[in-house]
Design a protein around this motif. Structure first.
Motif, mmCIF file in Angstrom:
data_model
loop_
_atom_site.group_PDB
_atom_site.id
_atom_site.type_symbol
_atom_site.label_atom_id
_atom_site.label_comp_id
_atom_site.label_asym_id
_atom_site.label_seq_id
_atom_site.Cartn_x
_atom_site.Cartn_y
_atom_site.Cartn_z
ATOM 1 N N TYR A 161 60.901 4.046 37.704
ATOM 2 C CA TYR A 161 60.178 4.278 36.448
ATOM 3 C C TYR A 161 60.784 3.451 35.317
ATOM 4 C CZ TYR A 161 58.220 6.656 32.397
ATOM 5 O OH TYR A 161 57.587 6.926 31.211
ATOM 6 N N ASP A 162 62.108 3.427 35.235
ATOM 7 C CA ASP A 162 62.768 2.684 34.159
ATOM 8 C C ASP A 162 62.462 1.197 34.224
ATOM 9 O OD1 ASP A 162 63.854 5.012 33.191
ATOM 10 O OD2 ASP A 162 65.788 4.763 34.200
ATOM 11 N N SER A 163 62.357 0.654 35.442
ATOM 12 C CA SER A 163 62.150 -0.790 35.580
ATOM 13 C C SER A 163 60.685 -1.193 35.525
ATOM 14 C CB SER A 163 62.759 -1.273 36.899
ATOM 15 O OG SER A 163 62.120 -0.646 38.006
ATOM 16 N N HIS A 164 59.756 -0.287 35.835
ATOM 17 C CA HIS A 164 58.342 -0.650 35.906
ATOM 18 C C HIS A 164 57.475 0.017 34.833
ATOM 19 C CE1 HIS A 164 59.703 -1.831 39.931
ATOM 20 N NE2 HIS A 164 58.595 -2.554 40.064
ATOM 21 N N CYS A 165 57.839 1.191 34.368
ATOM 22 C CA CYS A 165 56.919 1.997 33.548
ATOM 23 C C CYS A 165 57.423 2.278 32.133
ATOM 24 C CB CYS A 165 56.621 3.341 34.230
ATOM 25 S SG CYS A 165 56.283 3.232 36.001
ATOM 26 N N SER A 166 58.741 2.369 31.958
ATOM 27 C CA SER A 166 59.267 2.886 30.693
ATOM 28 C C SER A 166 59.000 1.976 29.515
ATOM 29 C CB SER A 166 60.778 3.123 30.817
ATOM 30 O OG SER A 166 61.455 1.900 31.051
ATOM 31 N N VAL A 167 58.811 0.663 29.746
ATOM 32 C CA VAL A 167 58.604 -0.248 28.624
ATOM 33 C C VAL A 167 57.334 0.091 27.852
ATOM 34 C CG1 VAL A 167 57.334 -1.954 29.976
ATOM 35 C CG2 VAL A 167 58.613 -2.682 27.970
ATOM 36 N N ARG A 175 49.053 7.158 42.658
ATOM 37 C CA ARG A 175 49.437 6.113 43.607
ATOM 38 C C ARG A 175 48.569 4.865 43.434
ATOM 39 N NH1 ARG A 175 52.425 7.284 48.235
ATOM 40 N NH2 ARG A 175 53.245 9.411 48.316
ATOM 41 N N THR A 176 47.272 5.074 43.284
ATOM 42 C CA THR A 176 46.357 3.931 43.158
ATOM 43 C C THR A 176 46.625 3.140 41.885
ATOM 44 O OG1 THR A 176 44.663 5.126 44.406
ATOM 45 C CG2 THR A 176 43.942 3.250 43.082
ATOM 46 N N VAL A 177 46.769 3.853 40.765
ATOM 47 C CA VAL A 177 46.986 3.170 39.489
ATOM 48 C C VAL A 177 48.320 2.438 39.491
ATOM 49 C CG1 VAL A 177 47.378 3.540 37.030
ATOM 50 C CG2 VAL A 177 45.505 4.714 38.183
ATOM 51 N N GLY A 197 46.946 -1.016 39.295
ATOM 52 C CA GLY A 197 46.769 -1.107 37.854
ATOM 53 C C GLY A 197 45.366 -0.720 37.400
ATOM 54 N N ILE A 198 45.105 -0.940 36.111
ATOM 55 C CA ILE A 198 43.773 -0.700 35.528
ATOM 56 C C ILE A 198 43.430 -1.942 34.707
ATOM 57 C CG2 ILE A 198 42.332 0.862 34.170
ATOM 58 C CD1 ILE A 198 44.394 3.025 34.534
ATOM 59 N N PRO A 241 49.002 -3.325 34.150
ATOM 60 C CA PRO A 241 49.269 -4.331 35.184
ATOM 61 C C PRO A 241 49.502 -3.697 36.552
ATOM 62 C CG PRO A 241 51.229 -3.963 33.873
ATOM 63 C CD PRO A 241 50.128 -3.148 33.228
ATOM 64 N N PRO A 242 49.187 -4.405 37.625
ATOM 65 C CA PRO A 242 49.466 -3.885 38.968
ATOM 66 C C PRO A 242 50.937 -4.052 39.319
ATOM 67 C CG PRO A 242 48.499 -6.062 39.124
ATOM 68 C CD PRO A 242 48.505 -5.705 37.657
ATOM 69 N N HIS A 243 51.373 -3.277 40.319
ATOM 70 C CA HIS A 243 52.745 -3.370 40.819
ATOM 71 C C HIS A 243 52.692 -3.463 42.346
ATOM 72 C CE1 HIS A 243 54.361 -2.502 36.844
ATOM 73 N NE2 HIS A 243 53.504 -1.509 36.757
ATOM 74 N N PRO A 244 52.252 -4.604 42.868
ATOM 75 C CA PRO A 244 52.105 -4.715 44.328
ATOM 76 C C PRO A 244 53.423 -4.655 45.079
ATOM 77 C CG PRO A 244 51.815 -6.850 43.261
ATOM 78 C CD PRO A 244 51.896 -5.842 42.164
ATOM 79 N N ASP A 245 54.550 -4.801 44.356
ATOM 80 C CA ASP A 245 55.838 -4.769 45.041
ATOM 81 C C ASP A 245 56.279 -3.359 45.404
ATOM 82 O OD1 ASP A 245 55.951 -4.501 42.187
ATOM 83 O OD2 ASP A 245 58.145 -4.468 42.350
ATOM 84 N N LEU A 246 55.599 -2.337 44.888
ATOM 85 C CA LEU A 246 55.982 -0.961 45.185
ATOM 86 C C LEU A 246 55.532 -0.574 46.595
ATOM 87 C CD1 LEU A 246 55.131 0.861 41.818
ATOM 88 C CD2 LEU A 246 57.369 0.091 42.642
#
Length: 370
Positions: free
Chosen positions: A300-306, A335-337, A341-342, A350-355
């Motif tokens: 979450y900190d690296s992908h979402c918190s910003v 999970r989908t979002v 992404g949207i 933005p999408p996060h395909p690396d997850l």
């Protein structure tokens, strides 16, 4: 023969003494409260070493009747259009100030070289503008001043944080960045020589690609050439291995490379055969409960918190709160979002395909935690 005493003579002496005392008293009184000491325009004084009573104005002094609200300095607009050029003289100090302010307020998104791939963008934020595109190289200085003042797209306005003079200094530095990446012979004084930066790097002992545009991790991975397919002992395609933890199969004779009941995974371009039975029917909720909260917090900190803030409270209405989001929209939606992404959102998510699925299990565990 002595003169007789005359009373009128003593009265004269007393009157003269009183008059003298009154005169001394009046002379000793000052009229500062009545006649205030002050400087007069264009008159000299001994108070200051230069002998002038009129002092230079302090830097930034604005007259009471001076209205700058509609000036070019305050708006960057001329007759309703973005103007070009600085409203004050360009000096090395202006460029240095612009660089310093640019590095503070602009480089987190636009990067130090202005290519729009700063650290926040690499963490998943909406891509920032690349100042080296043809459109922005042709844009007037007033455009950059206006964007800093009013915001543009996903970029917030910085009018409260950056003073007008600093906004112009940043605009001037952006133009210097553009020239540094796209200079031609006509941009330098007569007699000076323009040498390609790649040649300068090679002559200095660096790689010719040392200053290539930075990319996000996903883009850098896409630029890498594909790895050759792994050669497994039984010629099994790499994607047919069920898990990374599975032990490699023992070498098999050549005839065993054909599909058979004993070896159902051996097939050309075959996908792994999923396990059969109840073991394959684990509900998603059960996997989410097995997620690691600590690892989910790191994700979450690296992908979402910003955008959604370290507290998960977001910044509504731009970035929604994620507190209790799993219970509100369901695990499948989260999970989908998180994965795709949207893109139609403003600003786009933005999408996060690396997850991976395991990463999403950990993220869901963290989002469910209190």
């Amino acid at each position: 023969m002595s003169q007789p005493f005359r009373p009128q003579s003593s009265r004269v002496v007393l009157f003269a003494g009183a008059l003298l005392l009154a005169t001394a008293t009046l002379v000793g009184c000052r009229q500062d409260m009545h006649d205030e000491p002050k400087f007069f325009p264009q008159r000299s004084t001994t108070l200051f070493p230069d002998g002038r009573s009129v002092r230079p104005q302090a830097v930034g002094t604005v007259a009471r009747e001076q209205n700058l609200s509609g000036s070019y300095f305050e708006t960057g607009m001329v007759d309703g259009a973005e103007g070009d050029g600085l409203p004050f003289k360009l000096t090395p100090a202006v460029i240095e100030r612009g660089q310093e302010r640019f590095n503070v307020y602009c480089s987190p998104c636009h990067s130090r070289v202005g290519n729009g791939k700063g650290m926040i963008v690499q963490r998943g934020y909406y891509p920032a503008a690349n100042f080296h595109t043809y459109r922005l190289r042709q844009a007037p200085l007033g455009h950059f001043f206006s964007v800093i003042t009013n915001g543009y797209g996903a970029m917030p306005d910085l009018a409260a944080q950056v003073a007008p003079g600093d906004r112009w200094a940043i605009a001037a530095y952006i133009r210097a960045l553009q020239l540094s990446q796209d200079a031609v012979q006509g941009d330098v004084p007569t007699g000076a020589h323009v040498q390609p930066i790649n040649a300068v790097l090679e002559n200095s002992g660096y790689s010719s690609h040392f200053l290539d545009s930075w990319g996000t991790p996903a883009e850098d991975n896409r630029k890498q050439p594909p790895s050759p397919p792994a050669v497994l002992p039984n010629s099994l395609p790499a994607q047919a291995v069920p898990t990374a933890q599975a032990k490699p199969a023992a070498p098999a004779p050549a005839e065993s490379t054909k599909p058979s009941a004993k070896n159902p995974l051996v097939a050309s371009n075959a996908a792994p055969v999923p396990p059969q039975g109840a073991a394959a029917a684990k509900p998603a909720a059960a996997s989410a409960e097995k997620g690691d909260v600590a690892k989910g917090k790191a994700i979450y900190d690296s992908h979402c918190s910003v955008c959604h803030q370290p507290t998960r409270a977001g910044m509504p209405p731009v970035f929604p709160s994620l507190i209790g989001i799993v219970d509100k929209v369901g695990e499948k939606r989260v999970r989908t979002v998180a994965k795709v992404g949207i893109p139609e959102a403003k600003p786009p998510m933005p999408p996060h395909p690396d997850l991976t699925d395991k990463d999403l299990d950990d993220l869901l565990a963290f989002l469910r935690s209190k």
